[in-house]
Design a protein around this motif. Sequence first.
Motif, PDB file in Angstrom:
ATOM      1  N   ALA A  21      35.290  52.143  82.346  1.00  0.00           N
ATOM      2  CA  ALA A  21      35.058  50.879  83.048  1.00  0.00           C
ATOM      3  C   ALA A  21      35.450  49.687  82.193  1.00  0.00           C
ATOM      4  N   ASP A  22      35.518  49.858  80.867  1.00  0.00           N
ATOM      5  CA  ASP A  22      35.873  48.769  79.961  1.00  0.00           C
ATOM      6  C   ASP A  22      37.343  48.783  79.567  1.00  0.00           C
ATOM      7  N   LEU A  23      38.129  49.697  80.113  1.00  0.00           N
ATOM      8  CA  LEU A  23      39.540  49.823  79.764  1.00  0.00           C
ATOM      9  C   LEU A  23      40.431  49.316  80.901  1.00  0.00           C
ATOM     10  N   GLU A  75      24.843  63.985  87.800  1.00  0.00           N
ATOM     11  CA  GLU A  75      24.310  65.314  87.504  1.00  0.00           C
ATOM     12  C   GLU A  75      24.523  65.670  86.034  1.00  0.00           C
ATOM     13  N   ALA A  76      25.733  65.429  85.529  1.00  0.00           N
ATOM     14  CA  ALA A  76      26.015  65.697  84.123  1.00  0.00           C
ATOM     15  C   ALA A  76      25.178  64.805  83.223  1.00  0.00           C
ATOM     16  N   ARG A  77      24.949  63.568  83.635  1.00  0.00           N
ATOM     17  CA  ARG A  77      24.141  62.638  82.855  1.00  0.00           C
ATOM     18  C   ARG A  77      22.727  63.173  82.640  1.00  0.00           C
ATOM     19  N   ALA A  78      22.120  63.626  83.707  1.00  0.00           N
ATOM     20  CA  ALA A  78      20.749  64.144  83.613  1.00  0.00           C
ATOM     21  C   ALA A  78      20.697  65.387  82.731  1.00  0.00           C
ATOM     22  N   ARG A  79      21.701  66.247  82.864  1.00  0.00           N
ATOM     23  CA  ARG A  79      21.731  67.480  82.074  1.00  0.00           C
ATOM     24  C   ARG A  79      21.916  67.183  80.590  1.00  0.00           C
ATOM     25  N   GLY A 139      28.009  57.328  82.360  1.00  0.00           N
ATOM     26  CA  GLY A 139      27.433  56.278  83.176  1.00  0.00           C
ATOM     27  C   GLY A 139      28.055  56.089  84.542  1.00  0.00           C
ATOM     28  N   ALA A 140      29.228  56.658  84.788  1.00  0.00           N
ATOM     29  CA  ALA A 140      29.856  56.497  86.094  1.00  0.00           C
ATOM     30  C   ALA A 140      28.993  57.155  87.171  1.00  0.00           C
TER      31      ALA A 140
END
Length: 290
Positions: free
Chosen positions: A227-229, A159-163, A153-154
């Motif tokens: 983001a939650d750490l 690009e990695a998210r879409a892949r 989600g960052a």
Amino acid sequence: MSDAMATDAQTLPASELALLDARFPARTVQVGGGTAVSVREHGAGPAIVCLHGIGSGAASWLHVALLLAPQARVIAWDAPGYGESTPLAPAAPTAADYAERLKGLLDALDVQSCVLVGHSLGALTAACAARNGSALASRIRRLVLISPAAGYGAPSRAEARARVRAERLATLDQLGIAGMAAKRSGRLVSESASELARQWVRWNMARLNDGGYRQAVELLCHGDLLADLPPAMPVHVACGTLDAVTTPDACAEVARQCGVALEPIEGAGHASYVERPQAVSALLREALAA
């Protein structure tokens, strides 16, 4: 995929099924608003709440629960959309949506204090529940992240998210649930894993629900663990030394963000609590004692 492969993916020894039904049976808990969560429980004492990964389910914690039973009440959920658990309303739910459902479950079970354990994708929900300001933070004594999935989600991971999203959904569309279980589950354990451990990961994956898995893919692609750490309470971060999914290097970065050392689970692949339940039980026993 052939019928034989589909059947093999769903095979588990009768003795294991009998043990599961007798010692760690599933039941449905109503959590309000017409929604329900399927859970498995075993043992008595302080609560350890276990959240499984994207390709698994509550049943996968059986042997950990049996080993911890003298010291703890182990509660394992089937995540929303898994097992008999009601799916979440959004097509693309967030970690906060899953954490809200978890709060409903803990309310229904009157769990006011627990050690919260998140494995792989379950770590995204666990970390969200444990972050500063969360409605659940005061009820979590300790957080344990095992082979945590960091999510995509960052903004830098677009690009990695879409892949990853395209690959995950294409695999589901091409193979179906049983096909994924037969062909892909082996990656969750190490090469030295027992045949029983391999049967367990195949069986768990073969029981996935199409809709629940699709929602979980959205969580994986849009969640952002870092983001939650760090969490609002003490934390352990562990990883199998032979994990090829969330590698030790990736998990070490999560541990660094939490200000702790990564705890190795020797000789284990990604599904360490299935492959090495004794080692994971020891880790959780230490977390409980602390």
